[in-house]
Enzyme design. Structure first.
Site, PDB file in Angstrom:
ATOM      1  N   LYS A 179      26.691  67.915  65.793  1.00 22.88           N
ATOM      2  CA  LYS A 179      26.171  67.346  67.043  1.00 22.88           C
ATOM      3  C   LYS A 179      27.299  66.747  67.871  1.00 22.88           C
ATOM      4  O   LYS A 179      27.354  66.935  69.093  1.00 22.88           O
ATOM      5  CB  LYS A 179      25.103  66.288  66.729  1.00 22.88           C
ATOM      6  CG  LYS A 179      23.797  66.905  66.249  1.00 22.88           C
ATOM      7  CD  LYS A 179      22.816  65.875  65.681  1.00 22.88           C
ATOM      8  CE  LYS A 179      21.561  66.608  65.176  1.00 22.88           C
ATOM      9  NZ  LYS A 179      20.608  65.712  64.500  1.00 22.88           N
ATOM     10  N   GLN A 232      19.804  59.693  62.829  1.00 24.07           N
ATOM     11  CA  GLN A 232      19.677  60.880  61.977  1.00 24.07           C
ATOM     12  C   GLN A 232      18.675  60.619  60.852  1.00 24.07           C
ATOM     13  O   GLN A 232      18.744  59.599  60.171  1.00 24.07           O
ATOM     14  CB  GLN A 232      21.056  61.237  61.398  1.00 24.07           C
ATOM     15  CG  GLN A 232      21.086  62.485  60.549  1.00 24.07           C
ATOM     16  CD  GLN A 232      20.873  63.771  61.346  1.00 24.07           C
ATOM     17  OE1 GLN A 232      21.028  63.815  62.561  1.00 24.07           O
ATOM     18  NE2 GLN A 232      20.497  64.824  60.657  1.00 24.07           N
ATOM     19  N   ASP A 289      15.571  62.180  71.008  1.00 20.65           N
ATOM     20  CA  ASP A 289      14.867  62.951  69.976  1.00 20.65           C
ATOM     21  C   ASP A 289      13.386  63.103  70.310  1.00 20.65           C
ATOM     22  O   ASP A 289      12.707  63.974  69.753  1.00 20.65           O
ATOM     23  CB  ASP A 289      14.969  62.250  68.612  1.00 20.65           C
ATOM     24  CG  ASP A 289      15.995  62.868  67.679  1.00 20.65           C
ATOM     25  OD1 ASP A 289      16.228  64.085  67.782  1.00 20.65           O
ATOM     26  OD2 ASP A 289      16.531  62.119  66.841  1.00 20.65           O
TER      27      ASP A 289
HETATM   28  N1  LIG Z   1      16.940  62.389  64.265  1.00 21.44           N
HETATM   29  C1  LIG Z   1      17.020  63.663  63.856  1.00 21.44           C
HETATM   30  N2  LIG Z   1      16.955  64.661  64.777  1.00 21.44           N
HETATM   31  C2  LIG Z   1      17.034  65.960  64.384  1.00 21.44           C
HETATM   32  O1  LIG Z   1      16.958  66.879  65.234  1.00 21.44           O
HETATM   33  C3  LIG Z   1      17.221  66.259  62.997  1.00 21.44           C
HETATM   34  C4  LIG Z   1      17.301  65.179  62.093  1.00 21.44           C
HETATM   35  N3  LIG Z   1      17.185  63.908  62.554  1.00 21.44           N
HETATM   36  N4  LIG Z   1      17.466  65.404  60.767  1.00 21.44           N
HETATM   37  C5  LIG Z   1      17.656  66.754  60.254  1.00 21.44           C
HETATM   38  C6  LIG Z   1      16.988  67.808  61.105  1.00 21.44           C
HETATM   39  C7  LIG Z   1      17.540  69.194  60.889  1.00 21.44           C
HETATM   40  N5  LIG Z   1      18.147  69.579  62.137  1.00 21.44           N
HETATM   41  C8  LIG Z   1      18.915  70.723  62.340  1.00 21.44           C
HETATM   42  C9  LIG Z   1      19.722  70.889  63.439  1.00 21.44           C
HETATM   43  C10 LIG Z   1      20.556  71.992  63.581  1.00 21.44           C
HETATM   44  C11 LIG Z   1      20.586  72.976  62.628  1.00 21.44           C
HETATM   45  C12 LIG Z   1      21.519  74.121  62.781  1.00 21.44           C
HETATM   46  O2  LIG Z   1      22.341  74.151  63.666  1.00 21.44           O
HETATM   47  N6  LIG Z   1      21.475  75.120  61.885  1.00 21.44           N
HETATM   48  C13 LIG Z   1      22.367  76.276  61.888  1.00 21.44           C
HETATM   49  C14 LIG Z   1      23.096  76.405  60.568  1.00 21.44           C
HETATM   50  C15 LIG Z   1      23.883  75.205  60.185  1.00 21.44           C
HETATM   51  C16 LIG Z   1      24.446  75.344  58.765  1.00 21.44           C
HETATM   52  O3  LIG Z   1      25.173  76.315  58.528  1.00 21.44           O
HETATM   53  O4  LIG Z   1      24.114  74.475  57.937  1.00 21.44           O
HETATM   54  C17 LIG Z   1      21.575  77.554  62.081  1.00 21.44           C
HETATM   55  O5  LIG Z   1      20.386  77.527  61.782  1.00 21.44           O
HETATM   56  O6  LIG Z   1      22.164  78.530  62.497  1.00 21.44           O
HETATM   57  C18 LIG Z   1      19.751  72.845  61.545  1.00 21.44           C
HETATM   58  C19 LIG Z   1      18.924  71.737  61.402  1.00 21.44           C
HETATM   59  C20 LIG Z   1      17.996  68.569  63.037  1.00 21.44           C
HETATM   60  N7  LIG Z   1      17.331  67.535  62.516  1.00 21.44           N
END
Ligand SMILES: Nc1nc(=O)c2c([nH]1)NC[C@@H]1CN(c3ccc(C(=O)N[C@@H](CCC(=O)O)C(=O)O)cc3)C=[N+]21
Ligand SMILES: NC(=O)C1=CN([C@@H]2O[C@H](COP(=O)(O)OP(=O)(O)OC[C@H]3O[C@@H](n4cnc5c(N)ncnc54)[C@H](OP(=O)(O)O)[C@@H]3O)[C@@H](O)[C@H]2O)C=CC1
Ligand SMILES: [Mg+2]
Length: 285
Positions: free
Chosen positions: A53, A97, A120
């Site tokens: 992020k 987070q 968020d």
């Molecule tokens: N306050 C809060 N807000 C959130 O938005 C939040 C959170 N907490 N806690 C965890 C979850 C999970 N989440 C993700 C964000 C980006 C990918 C992402 O970029 N994934 C990549 C892969 C990343 C990798 O390789 O691990 C993809 O799908 O291509 C995944 C999961 C946001 N979250």
């Protein structure tokens, strides 16, 4: 039929370029959009997400600040941090987070965030506004899904949409956004009977369960659009969604994991932070 892949990574990159242009326009007026990220504990996955992020912010010209606390932090210290960020005129967006450690009441912390800085979209006032179809911050993951659909020219109005999962951060807001957009929405969850009978009726199937290969080919209507929100790390280190690979032979379009919804979530965090800066500083278009 072999499904066409929806390239969330490429779409997110295109959106980030547009966001960067709007950020630079603000900067020319002396405003630097700023995101504060609060991270509690040493969970490696959370640390990776927060790092991603922060890097995404830097890429588009959004300033970010990181506030890190040990896993045994008191709720009082966290609330004091949020109070300070709420009162800091330079901070446009605040993200705590998740998950937080078990001894911390998540709701108490999230409700402390000023509604105008709640990028968020988890604060009850934002959720209430979403229910009513009023202006608010849309939670980043379902917001990202709506952007993917728009980019792909998929119009939810009139579609039979089924959302599997009813969490506050994905399933529930996803269902509300699709409902507001005119879809006929079913929300399924762990207590749903005959899940496959519901999912098989979906023209648009959004899956946010958190179980690898949970949705199999016989649960999907031929030609359906399938959005796989799941992020599951397998013991061998691979990252997979909630939808089995065989579904590609049934669906018309599907999001891959990785490279589908995940990058869109990050892009929407940037979008929401930019919007917060525009609204708070009176430069909203
Ligand atoms: N306050 C809060 N807000 C959130 O938005 C939040 C959170 N907490 N806690 C965890 C979850 C999970 N989440 C993700 C964000 C980006 C990918 C992402 O970029 N994934 C990549 C892969 C990343 C990798 O390789 O691990 C993809 O799908 O291509 C995944 C999961 C946001 N979250
Ligand atoms: N790509 C991205 O940007 C993001 C991805 N994720 C991923 O999405 C997935 C879901 O996340 P999140 O919503 O936070 O997860 P939660 O664990 O909070 O919610 C999971 C939901 O799935 C339902 N469920 C569990 N088992 C079944 C079952 N057997 N049949 C039907 N429904 C079931 C649960 O039902 P019940 O309510 O009855 O318990 C619950 O509503 C995870 O893999 C997560 O990592 C999350 C956020 C962002
Ligand atoms: Mg949860």
């Amino acid at each position: 039929m072999t499904a066409e892949l929806i390239d969330g990574k490429a779409i997110a990159q295109a959106l980030r370029r547009r966001i960067a242009e709007r950020v630079h326009a603000l900067q020319e007026r002396g405003v630097v959009p700023t995101l504060a990220v609060v991270l509690v504990g040493e969970d490696p996955a959370s640390q990776v997400y927060v790092r991603n992020k922060v890097a995404a912010c830097a890429e588009v010209g959004i300033r970010s600040r990181k506030y890190e606390f040990p896993a045994d932090v008191t709720v009082e210290r966290l609330l004091a941090c949020i109070d300070a960020l709420n009162g800091d005129a330079e901070v446009d967006g605040i993200l705590v987070q998740l998950p937080l450690p078990p001894h911390i009441d998540e709701t108490l912390v999230l409700e402390r965030i000023a509604v105008a800085k709640d990028v968020d979209g988890f604060h009850a006032e934002n959720v209430g506004r979403l229910v009513q179809g009023r202006e608010c911050f849309w939670p980043c993951t379902p917001h990202g899904v709506m952007q993917l659909l728009a980019w792909e020219g998929i119009e939810p109005q009139g579609m039979d949409a089924v959302v599997v999962g009813r969490s506050n951060i994905v399933g529930k807001p996803m269902a509300l956004m699709l409902l507001n957009a005119g879809a006929t929405v079913t929300v399924a969850h762990s207590r749903t009977r005959e899940l496959a009978a519901h999912t098989r009726r979906a023209d648009l199937l959004v899956v946010a369960v958190g179980k690898p290969e949970f949705i199999t080919a016989e649960m999907v209507k031929p030609g359906a659009v399938v959005i796989d929100v799941g992020i599951n790390r397998l013991p061998d280190g691979r990252l997979v969604g909630d939808v089995a690979a065989e579904v590609r032979e049934v669906a018309s379009r599907i999001t891959p994991v990785p490279g589908g919804v995940g990058p869109m979530t990050i892009a929407m965090l940037l979008e929401n932070t930019l919007l917060a800066a525009q609204r708070r500083r009176g430069t909203a278009p």
